[in-house]
Design a protein around this motif. Structure first.
Motif, mmCIF file in Angstrom:
data_model
loop_
_atom_site.group_PDB
_atom_site.id
_atom_site.type_symbol
_atom_site.label_atom_id
_atom_site.label_comp_id
_atom_site.label_asym_id
_atom_site.label_seq_id
_atom_site.Cartn_x
_atom_site.Cartn_y
_atom_site.Cartn_z
ATOM 1 N N LEU A 69 0.828 -1.208 0.000
ATOM 2 C CA LEU A 69 0.000 0.000 0.000
ATOM 3 C C LEU A 69 0.860 1.255 0.000
ATOM 4 N N ALA A 70 1.913 1.222 0.843
ATOM 5 C CA ALA A 70 2.785 2.394 0.886
ATOM 6 C C ALA A 70 3.477 2.629 -0.466
ATOM 7 N N GLU A 71 3.994 1.548 -1.084
ATOM 8 C CA GLU A 71 4.647 1.694 -2.389
ATOM 9 C C GLU A 71 3.655 2.169 -3.443
ATOM 10 N N LYS A 72 2.423 1.634 -3.368
ATOM 11 C CA LYS A 72 1.402 2.041 -4.330
ATOM 12 C C LYS A 72 1.102 3.534 -4.207
ATOM 13 N N ASP A 73 0.960 4.017 -2.965
ATOM 14 C CA ASP A 73 0.711 5.447 -2.773
ATOM 15 C C ASP A 73 1.886 6.283 -3.262
ATOM 16 N N THR A 74 3.119 5.806 -2.990
ATOM 17 C CA THR A 74 4.304 6.549 -3.452
ATOM 18 C C THR A 74 4.351 6.615 -4.973
ATOM 19 N N LEU A 75 4.062 5.486 -5.638
ATOM 20 C CA LEU A 75 4.065 5.470 -7.095
ATOM 21 C C LEU A 75 2.980 6.376 -7.662
ATOM 22 N N ARG A 76 1.832 6.401 -7.004
ATOM 23 C CA ARG A 76 0.771 7.283 -7.478
ATOM 24 C C ARG A 76 1.181 8.743 -7.377
ATOM 25 N N CYS A 77 1.817 9.072 -6.256
ATOM 26 C CA CYS A 77 2.302 10.460 -6.111
ATOM 27 C C CYS A 77 3.340 10.783 -7.187
ATOM 28 N N GLN A 78 4.270 9.817 -7.435
ATOM 29 C CA GLN A 78 5.278 10.057 -8.469
ATOM 30 C C GLN A 78 4.627 10.181 -9.843
ATOM 31 N N LEU A 79 3.611 9.363 -10.106
ATOM 32 C CA LEU A 79 2.913 9.431 -11.394
ATOM 33 C C LEU A 79 2.228 10.781 -11.577
ATOM 34 N N MET A 80 1.626 11.265 -10.495
ATOM 35 C CA MET A 80 0.980 12.570 -10.584
ATOM 36 C C MET A 80 2.007 13.654 -10.860
ATOM 37 N N GLU A 81 3.178 13.585 -10.209
ATOM 38 C CA GLU A 81 4.214 14.584 -10.459
ATOM 39 C C GLU A 81 4.699 14.513 -11.909
ATOM 40 N N VAL A 82 4.914 13.302 -12.441
ATOM 41 C CA VAL A 82 5.377 13.164 -13.833
ATOM 42 C C VAL A 82 4.334 13.716 -14.786
ATOM 43 N N GLN A 83 3.066 13.420 -14.520
ATOM 44 C CA GLN A 83 2.020 13.926 -15.399
ATOM 45 C C GLN A 83 1.958 15.453 -15.362
ATOM 46 N N ARG B 179 4.473 17.418 -14.844
ATOM 47 C CA ARG B 179 5.603 17.927 -15.635
ATOM 48 C C ARG B 179 5.325 17.790 -17.134
ATOM 49 N N VAL B 180 4.682 16.659 -17.530
ATOM 50 C CA VAL B 180 4.357 16.473 -18.953
ATOM 51 C C VAL B 180 3.405 17.547 -19.430
ATOM 52 N N PHE B 181 2.388 17.831 -18.628
ATOM 53 C CA PHE B 181 1.434 18.855 -19.007
ATOM 54 C C PHE B 181 2.100 20.229 -19.102
ATOM 55 N N SER B 182 2.971 20.501 -18.138
ATOM 56 C CA SER B 182 3.646 21.818 -18.174
ATOM 57 C C SER B 182 4.549 21.950 -19.388
ATOM 58 N N LEU B 183 5.277 20.844 -19.764
ATOM 59 C CA LEU B 183 6.138 20.890 -20.945
ATOM 60 C C LEU B 183 5.315 21.050 -22.211
ATOM 61 N N GLN B 184 4.203 20.335 -22.303
ATOM 62 C CA GLN B 184 3.364 20.467 -23.487
ATOM 63 C C GLN B 184 2.787 21.871 -23.611
ATOM 64 N N THR B 185 2.475 22.458 -22.448
ATOM 65 C CA THR B 185 1.927 23.814 -22.484
ATOM 66 C C THR B 185 2.975 24.823 -22.966
ATOM 67 N N LYS B 186 4.228 24.606 -22.567
ATOM 68 C CA LYS B 186 5.292 25.545 -22.942
ATOM 69 C C LYS B 186 5.653 25.404 -24.423
ATOM 70 N N HIS B 187 5.779 24.159 -24.965
ATOM 71 C CA HIS B 187 6.311 23.939 -26.305
ATOM 72 C C HIS B 187 5.229 23.854 -27.370
ATOM 73 N N SER B 188 3.986 23.809 -27.057
ATOM 74 C CA SER B 188 2.912 23.703 -28.062
ATOM 75 C C SER B 188 1.918 24.810 -27.838
ATOM 76 N N PRO B 189 1.518 25.480 -28.964
ATOM 77 C CA PRO B 189 0.505 26.517 -28.795
ATOM 78 C C PRO B 189 -0.845 25.896 -28.474
ATOM 79 N N ILE B 190 -1.765 26.745 -28.084
ATOM 80 C CA ILE B 190 -3.072 26.266 -27.654
ATOM 81 C C ILE B 190 -3.824 25.652 -28.808
ATOM 82 N N GLU B 191 -3.680 26.213 -30.056
ATOM 83 C CA GLU B 191 -4.464 25.696 -31.153
ATOM 84 C C GLU B 191 -3.967 24.331 -31.622
#
Length: 981
Positions: A377-391, A393-405
């Motif tokens: 359970l502890a590892e699962k929660d840690t992985l979920r937190c890490q997954l949320m952080e990675v996601q 970062r992915v969203f922030s990178l996509q927002t920076k390098h791709s225009p809205i359209e």
């Protein structure tokens, strides 16, 4: 006129049912004495308040022996008819007993009795009266005929009386003659008695003379023997003298012989001269001879005394040899018993070790599984937190390098595999990836990747191929199950604890309490666990139904809380010291202490106080040092009821239990109660005021559950020391002769009863101190510590009240076979007969443990429990031709036999010699059976009755005494001990 003087009473129409019957019951005695039921019954039957069956029962019942009883029974039957019965009774009294009616109701009798009741119409009453008058006329005629017959009978009886008076006169003359002859006979008997006394005196004198003659003959024989011995010694001396004389003559030289011979020849002459010349010398020699004879007589007397002492010593030696043989037989029997018990203990210990090993393995597996679940359970929660952080970062990178359209192209990406875009550019022939059911990136939610739905969509899109509807449905169900499981685990962990303020520094060595469902949550407290699973404090209350587990600093616990109660009511918190740790955590008076846990010598100990006495509870609470865990149950109503009883002096504590005493304790100062072995005591206070090692107890009535004489007795631990001291005194007492030892053992009452128990079968008279199993605990040490044996001065007993006749078991078995048929021949007794069963029936009964003992007649012939029950249902005593093994089997079926042990001695066995020979037995077998079965009686879980060997003279008196004992034992309460092993 008497009826006119009575004041007018209340109208019967206005009175209810209860008032009418109260009026009748007030005058019940007067009605019972003055009324004949046969006169009132016809009217009552006419009024339909009595039936023909009731009339037969009143008139012809044998239990109703007189008129008053029949009248009372008639009133009871009328009472069941309610108001109609009361009204019909009063109307019948108004018709047949008007005076009594006036005395009962206070009203004058009316000419129309049916006017207020409506039970009988006036025409029917007239017809009834006509029939009644006709019947009375017939009765009068019959009475007159009976009177004429009685007068005739009286005349005949008078003539008989005259004849009897003549016969009485003759009898009187014969009686006077008989008295005269009786007086003459008495005088003759008196003279015969005198002659017998004289003859007895003469016989006694003759016997004394014969004994004296015998003694003189024996004395003469001894003297003749001494004379013979003296003559033999004299001859021997003379022979030696002659031999020495000849030897001396041979040794003398020839030159000296003639002078010596001359001197020898001259000696007699000189002796004659000396005797003639010196008479004093002759007296001296005679006196020396008399002294020599006296000394010889004295030596002979000493020799006779020595011979008598030698015979006595030989007799004592033979007795000691017999005693040695008996002791050797007892030693062999005890050795066999000891070996059997050792084997039994070894088997039990091996089983306990196996069970402990299995329990330890189960605990270890449970701990490992819980630790693995917590880690996952502890590892699962840690992985979920890490997954949320990675996601994020992915969203922030996509927002920076791709225009809205250009955001719709994000629909072709797989966030779980970033290299998929490169593969698509290099392989244009491949169809473009499309997420059919994915989230529309143009929706407003896509602009907020931190939202909960965005996170869910990112978790769902993990494959390169677009997921289908079925796949999405399964993913949603799995995600929902994971989230619900996580929520359930979190809630189950949180709902067991209610955190309290920290009252001091935490003790890292304090063991945590297990949760209410038995799971160990110590392994959850790891560094990798999320914050909401970690315990910040150990002082917590765990809620388990109505029981609360409180942890706090329990140093000097008895100074923080005061307790009252006992094993009957429970142990309650009575007072809490203000400002103490117990007061801080919220302990209040009125809570029952169910269990206490604490740590001692790096071991977690647990003591159950739910049914402990006040003494045990105070001892257990006094052992607490450091952090303790109390399990409390709120019972305010019972606590207030106990306080009310204590304040009103109805009871002194909450203790109440019954014990069987296994040793004799004499009376002492300060009201110490004198008790004997096998007495039953009712202990009502284990902590009396002013004493710390005593109990307050009362002796119990043998037939009723009533307390008799009361006083103090030693408590369990002091009584145990007294028991050990008594056994030591009995073991090292001075040895006596076999005959004296046997007579003393027959007359002396039993001093102690050896009862022991192992710790695996917990004795209810002490607190159960259980050690919590840890990984570092050695299973062998634990098993060795719990396999000890302890002597018990008291054993707990419970009362039983047999509703029907109890079976009878006579011991020893050899004597029981002789007396069973004789006893079964009396009224109220029946011998238990064996039953012949088929193989299937025997197997079924054997599986139900209903076979008491197998019979020697055949393989399928045995005594069963149904046979005993069948005889008991008849209301008679069942005589059991069985051994001691059947007692525990009967107890398991709630059947408590009367056990009677008939003590045996050599003299009592001789009285039954002829009876034993008919059964093919001997006296030695009877005595051996008695000696072997008597020690086994103390191992029975119930009391038995012992018959002294000198309390009966023959078989008839023994059977009469047995009937008396059975009648007395049937009225007594049966006290049964629990099985200690």
């Amino acid at each position: 006129m008497a009826g006119e003087c009575v004041p007018e009473g209340r109208d019967l129409k206005e009175m209810g049912e209860e008032e009418l019957w109260e009026l009748i019951n007030d005058n019940r005695h007067r009605i019972s004495l003055g009324v004949r039921p046969c006169i009132l019954i016809p009217y009552l039957r006419q009024a339909r308040v009595l039936t023909e069956l009731d009339e037969d029962e009143i008139v012809s019942c044998h239990n109703l022996t007189n008129r008053s009883m029949r009248t009372s029974y008639m009133l009871d039957l009328l009472r069941t008819q309610g108001r109609n019965g009361a009204v019909a009774l009063l109307e019948s009294l108004m018709i047949h007993y008007p005076t009594l009616y006036t005395q009962v109701t206070g009203r004058k009798p009316s000419t129309e009795p049916s006017r207020f009741s409506g039970l009988i119409k006036y025409s029917e009453l007239t017809e009834y009266l006509i029939r009644a008058v006709t019947g009375m006329q017939k009765e009068l005629q019959e009475a007159r005929c009976e009177a004429s017959r009685m007068s005739t009978r009286c005349a005949s009886l008078e003539s008989d009386i005259r004849q009897l008076m003549g016969q009485e006169e003759t009898s009187r003359r014969l009686q006077s003659e008989n008295e005269r002859m009786r007086r003459h006979l008495c005088s003759l008997q008196h003279e015969v008695t005198k002659l017998k006394d004289e003859k007895c005196d003469v016989y006694m004198r003759y016997t004394a003379a014969i004994e004296e003659k015998t003694a003189v003959g024996m004395r003469l024989h001894d003297l003749n023997l001494q004379v013979y011995q003296l003559q033999t010694e004299l001859q021997k001396t003379q022979t030696e003298n002659e031999f020495q004389k000849r030897r001396s003559l041979r040794c003398v030289p020839h030159t000296e012989r003639p002078p010596l011979q001359q001197e020898v020849r001259s000696l007699p002459c000189q002796q004659v001269k000396v005797e003639k010349l010196d008479p004093a010398r002759q007296d001296i020699l005679a006196q020396d001879l008399a002294e020599a004879i006296d000394s010889q007589v004295e030596l002979a007397e000493h020799l006779r005394c020595y011979r008598e002492e030698n015979e006595k010593l030989h007799t004592e030696k033979q007795g000691l040899l017999d005693q040695k043989e008996c002791l050797s037989l007892q030693v062999q029997q005890l050795t066999l018993d000891c070996n059997m018990h050792q084997q039994k203990n070894t088997v039990i210990q091996n089983q306990m070790r196996e069970l402990q090993a299995e329990r330890d393995q189960a605990y270890l597996s449970r701990d490992e599984a819980q630790a693995m679940i917590a880690r996952v359970l502890a590892e699962k929660d840690t992985l979920r937190c890490q997954l949320m952080e990675v996601q994020e970062r992915v969203f922030s990178l996509q927002t920076k390098h791709s225009p809205i359209e250009q955001l719709p192209t994000c629909d072709d990406m797989d966030w779980g595999s970033p290299s998929s875009s490169c593969e698509d550019s290099e392989c244009p022939s491949r169809p473009r990836l499309r997420r059919m059911d994915a989230l529309n990136p143009m929706s407003p939610i896509s602009c907020h990747p931190e939202s909960e739905d965005a996170v869910a969509s990112s978790v769902r899109s993990r494959n390169a191929e677009p997921p289908g509807p079925e796949s999405l449905r399964r993913r949603e169900e799995a995600l929902y199950a994971d989230s619900s499981l996580e929520t359930a685990d979190t809630d189950s962990l949180l709902e067991d604890f209610v955190f309290l303020p920290d009252m001091g520094s935490e003790d890292k060595q304090t063991p945590r309490l297990s949760s209410s469902n038995g799971s160990n949550t110590d392994s959850v407290s790891r560094t990798s666990a999320p914050p909401f699973l970690m315990r910040s404090r150990q002082k917590a209350i765990r809620i388990n139904g109505r029981m609360l587990s409180i942890s706090f600093q329990g140093e000097a616990l008895l100074s923080q809380v005061a307790v009252v109660g006992g094993n009957k009511t429970g142990v309650f918190v009575h007072q809490v010291t203000e400002g103490s740790a117990a007061h801080t955590v919220g302990i209040s008076p009125g809570a029952q202490i169910v269990e206490v846990q604490y740590e001692q010598n790096q071991k977690a100990l647990r003591m159950v106080l739910e049914d402990s006495t006040l003494e045990e509870a105070m001892w257990a609470l006094g052992q607490v040092t450091g952090i303790c865990h109390l399990s409390l149950r709120p019972r305010q109503d019972e606590y207030e009821a106990l306080l009310h009883q204590l304040q009103s002096n109805v009871t002194s504590t909450g203790d109440s239990f019954y014990v069987r005493v296994n040793m004799s304790v004499p009376a002492g100062p300060n009201g110490t109660l004198a008790v004997s072995c096998n007495d039953i005591l009712h202990v009502t206070n284990t902590r009396p005021a002013g004493t710390e090692d005593s109990w307050h107890a009362s002796q119990v009535h043998p037939c009723q559950l009533l307390d008799l004489q009361s006083g103090t007795v030693p408590n369990y631990y002091r009584a145990q020391r007294l028991l050990i001291r008594a056994i030591e005194d009995m073991s090292f007492q001075k040895k006596k002769s076999q005959k004296f030892w046997r007579s003393a053992s027959q007359n002396k009452e039993k001093a102690v009863r050896i009862v022991s128990t192992g710790r695996q079968g917990r004795n209810p008279l002490w607190v159960s101190v259980e050690e919590e199993k840890t990984k570092s605990t050695d299973a062998g040490d634990t098993a060795a510590a719990k396999s000890c044996v302890s002597l018990m001065p008291y054993t707990l007993v419970t009362p039983h009240y047999p509703p029907i006749c109890r079976p009878v078991l006579l011991l020893p078995t050899v004597l029981g076979r002789t007396l069973n048929k004789k006893l079964a021949g009396w009224q109220g007794f029946q011998l238990c007969e064996p039953e012949v069963l088929s193989s299937s029936e025997q197997a079924a009964i054997l599986q139900r443990s209903e076979i008491l003992e197998e019979c020697e007649q055949g393989r399928n012939c045995c005594y069963t429990l149904q046979g005993v029950v069948k005889v008991m249902k008849k209301g008679i005593h069942c005589v059991l031709p069985l051994g001691l093994d059947c007692v525990r089997r009967l107890h398991r079926a709630e059947i408590f036999p009367i056990i009677i042990f008939i003590g045996q001695s050599a003299r009592s066995a001789r009285k039954l010699r002829s009876k034993l020979q008919r059964q093919g037995q001997s006296e030695e077998q009877l005595l051996a059976c008695s000696r072997s079965e008597e020690p086994l009686l103390d191992k029975l879980p119930c009391l038995y009755h012992s018959v002294a060997p000198d309390s009966w003279c023959d078989q008839a008196s023994l059977l009469t005494r047995l009937r008396t004992i059975i009648w007395e034992e049937q009225k007594k309460i049966v006290w049964v001990e629990p099985d200690l092993w």
